[in-house]
Design a protein around this motif. Structure first.
Motif, short mmCIF file in Angstrom:
data_model
loop_
_atom_site.label_atom_id
_atom_site.label_comp_id
_atom_site.label_asym_id
_atom_site.label_seq_id
_atom_site.Cartn_x
_atom_site.Cartn_y
_atom_site.Cartn_z
N ASP A 86 0.73 -1.30 0.05
CA ASP A 86 0.07 -0.19 0.08
C ASP A 86 0.82 1.18 0.10
O ASP A 86 0.21 2.32 0.11
N LYS A 89 3.49 0.89 -4.97
CA LYS A 89 4.39 0.23 -5.94
C LYS A 89 3.68 0.31 -7.31
O LYS A 89 4.07 0.78 -8.35
N THR A 90 2.32 -0.17 -7.25
CA THR A 90 1.46 -0.41 -8.45
C THR A 90 1.54 1.00 -8.94
O THR A 90 1.25 1.11 -10.41
N SER A 91 0.91 1.83 -8.19
CA SER A 91 0.54 3.40 -8.60
C SER A 91 1.72 4.02 -9.35
O SER A 91 1.67 4.62 -10.27
N LYS A 184 3.51 9.76 -1.89
CA LYS A 184 2.18 10.38 -1.13
C LYS A 184 2.49 11.66 -0.58
O LYS A 184 1.78 12.12 0.25
N ASP A 186 1.47 14.29 -1.51
CA ASP A 186 0.28 15.21 -1.69
C ASP A 186 -0.45 15.10 -0.45
O ASP A 186 -1.45 15.74 -0.26
N ALA A 220 2.54 9.42 -6.56
CA ALA A 220 2.54 8.44 -7.77
C ALA A 220 0.96 9.05 -8.18
O ALA A 220 0.79 8.62 -9.41
P1 GDP Z 1 1.04 -1.07 -3.66
O1 GDP Z 1 0.47 -2.08 -2.40
O2 GDP Z 1 2.33 -0.82 -2.82
O3 GDP Z 1 1.19 -1.70 -4.96
O4 GDP Z 1 0.29 0.26 -3.41
P2 GDP Z 1 -0.62 0.80 -4.42
O5 GDP Z 1 0.14 1.39 -5.53
O6 GDP Z 1 -1.77 -0.15 -4.65
O7 GDP Z 1 -1.38 1.99 -3.56
C1 GDP Z 1 -2.10 1.61 -2.58
C2 GDP Z 1 -3.12 3.00 -2.14
O8 GDP Z 1 -2.36 4.00 -1.99
C3 GDP Z 1 -4.03 3.19 -3.37
O9 GDP Z 1 -5.32 3.48 -2.79
C4 GDP Z 1 -3.45 4.39 -4.05
O10 GDP Z 1 -4.40 5.10 -4.82
C5 GDP Z 1 -2.83 5.07 -3.03
N1 GDP Z 1 -1.77 5.93 -3.36
C6 GDP Z 1 -0.65 5.58 -4.11
N2 GDP Z 1 0.31 6.62 -4.56
C7 GDP Z 1 -0.39 7.71 -3.96
C8 GDP Z 1 -0.09 9.04 -3.64
O11 GDP Z 1 1.17 9.64 -4.32
N3 GDP Z 1 -0.85 9.96 -3.22
C9 GDP Z 1 -2.05 9.59 -2.38
N4 GDP Z 1 -2.87 10.20 -2.04
N5 GDP Z 1 -2.37 8.01 -2.51
C10 GDP Z 1 -1.59 7.31 -3.15
#
Ligand code: GDP
Length: 475
Positions: A86, A89-91, A184, A186, A220
């Motif tokens: 969370d 990574k994916t974002s 994050k 922002d 991201a």
């Molecule tokens: P992963 O588990 O590392 O792949 O994380 P994800 O990319 O799925 O992101 C997890 C959550 O964090 C999602 O709900 C994204 O929308 C949110 N998220 C990711 N990057 C950002 C960011 O830069 N800013 C904000 N506010 N939310 C983010």
């Protein structure tokens, strides 16, 4: 059979009499047609100021290739993104995929294969799209080094978390440089400075604080700082001076592979060296094939792929495993026979499973090892136990065997710990904790030793005894 004096003279392009003279001086007189041992060939060549390495059949089949430095050309960096769940990574991978793509086009981008590429400042960066340190380390356990740089992503509103630490330790064990993306930013409550502060505890220190690691603040989600992050990757790549010979038969690793109903065996390959072409005869792990088609990360058909380029290939007759090495052969028959030979060997190896270091075999293993090291992964019920154990280990006599704790954390022994131990030839010590059932099965499968203790002195006693080969077998 071996090479004769005449063969070597031919190879080195010198008069055979010069070799005969050398041999005489070395106390091993031989005639033109007599064959020389491999050591002798290397010795004589060395004596003549030439570097000759005689390859065994085994070595020819393994993937250590030699390139003349003048044939090496710069190649794109290959990057893996790691971090806590969370943290984004994916974002991030998604944001990267959309970099340099026009708005209208963006909707059409799908994740075609298990890797992607971006172009920034006219240079290419390759990303491996299977984020996570498990995949990274599982690949390494199979001998694949497919990452030049790790981007460690840490959410600025959450800070350093258990999988952040795991990722750091996995990247460090693989000796891959780490660039930190503080994500994050922002979000209200984001504290990028705190992330920097927290990471110093794990030896990840920002350049601006005199350390080795580049840090980039990003979002991201809002696509902020992505270009700066990519530029940092290029800077790091410049430091690494990544090069490969593109003008030779291709070799590299399998990133992922599956059986597709319509298309048969489909494998994503990452080229390390040489250039891969449609029509090439290839061996990947145990499977053989002739490349029928290649698809690039954007889903386009391509006819060739050079170093650091990922492509999906069709034409293998069976499905190789992620992490397997692949190699192109000039002669299709050679490829086929190597695949057959390997399949046979694999069956034999399966029967005499490679054994990892254990406390019991430590001494005998170390006797013929060049570097005498014992790698440990410590898991405990409380932080205090880890510290106490580490303290005792530090005080131990390490003149014979150096003891490295490559990872330690509070919590049960997980499958990830076993994967790391497998890749790093480590022993897992559990202190007041037990392995999860999946971890236990994985350890048995990989031959990784897990030892659990409830009192510190007992653990220290065992390690101390193992160090000098005096550990008494249990039960
Ligand atoms: P992963 O588990 O590392 O792949 O994380 P994800 O990319 O799925 O992101 C997890 C959550 O964090 C999602 O709900 C994204 O929308 C949110 N998220 C990711 N990057 C950002 C960011 O830069 N800013 C904000 N506010 N939310 C983010």
């Amino acid at each position: 059979q071996g090479s004769t004096v005449a063969d070597l003279a031919d190879l080195l392009g010198i008069n055979p009499n010069d070799i005969i003279k050398r041999l005489f001086l070395l106390g091993t007189p031989l005639t033109m047609t007599e064959s020389m041992s491999d050591e002798l060939i290397e010795l004589v060549a060395d004596d003549l100021g030439r570097d000759v390495k005689v390859m065994t059949k085994e070595e020819e089949n393994s993937f250590t290739f030699y390139d003349d430095p003048k044939d090496l050309k710069p190649r794109p960096p290959v990057v893996t993104v790691m971090g806590h769940v969370d943290h984004g990574k994916t974002s991030l991978l998604d944001a990267i995929r959309h970099t340099g793509v026009a708005e209208g086009e963006a909707g059409g981008i799908t994740q075609a294969i298990g890797a992607s590429q971006v172009k920034i400042n006219d240079r290419i960066i390759t990303f491996i799209d299977t984020p996570g340190h498990e995949t990274f380390t599982a690949m390494r356990a199979r001998g694949a080094k497919v990452t030049d740089i790790v981007i460690l992503i840490v959410a600025a509103d959450d800070g350093v978390m258990p999988q952040t630490i795991e990722s750091i330790n996995h990247a460090k064990a693989a000796e891959v440089p780490i660039i930190v993306a503080v994500n994050k930013i922002d979000k209200p409550g984001a504290d990028p400075t705190r992330v920097r502060q927290e990471l110093t505890e794990y030896g990840i220190i920002p350049e601006e604080w005199g350390g080795q690691n580049m840090f980039v603040d990003i979002s991201a989600k809002k696509h902020m700082g992505i270009d700066t992050l990519l530029e940092s990757v290029l800077l790091e790549a410049d430091v690494l001076e990544l090069k490969a010979n593109p003008d030779t038969f291709a070799s590299g690793n399998v990133l992922e592979a599956k059986l597709d109903r319509g298309r048969g065996s489909v494998a994503t390959l990452l080229v390390n060296r040489g250039t891969l072409h449609v029509g090439d005869a290839i061996v990947a792990g145990l499977s053989f094939g002739k490349i029928r088609a290649m698809i690039d990360p954007r889903g386009n058909n391509v006819t060739e792929a050079g170093p650091s380029y990922p492509v999906e290939v069709l034409g293998l007759q069976s499905v190789p495993m992620a992490g397997d090495e692949f190699r192109v052969f000039q002669d299709e028959r050679d490829a086929r026979s190597l695949a057959d030979e390997r399949a046979l060997k694999a069956r034999i190896e399966e029967q005499n499973k490679v054994k990892h270091v254990t406390l019991e075999n430590l001494f005998t293993t170390m006797e013929d090892a060049e570097v005498k090291e014992l790698n440990l992964i410590i898991k405990a019920d409380v932080q205090g136990s880890i510290e106490a154990l580490q303290d005792s280990l530090d005080k131990m006599d390490q003149s014979e065997v150096r003891i490295n704790t490559i990872h330690s954390a509070v919590g049960a022994i997980t499958e990830t710990d076993v994967i790391l131990a497998d890749a790093s030839n480590a022993i897992i010590i559990g202190f007041g904790v037990r392995p999860e059932s999946k971890a236990k099965a994985a350890a048995e499968h990989a031959g990784v030793e897990i030892r659990t203790y409830s009192v510190i002195y007992k653990c220290i006693e065992d390690i101390d005894a193992a160090r000098i080969g005096m550990l008494k077998p249990t039960e």
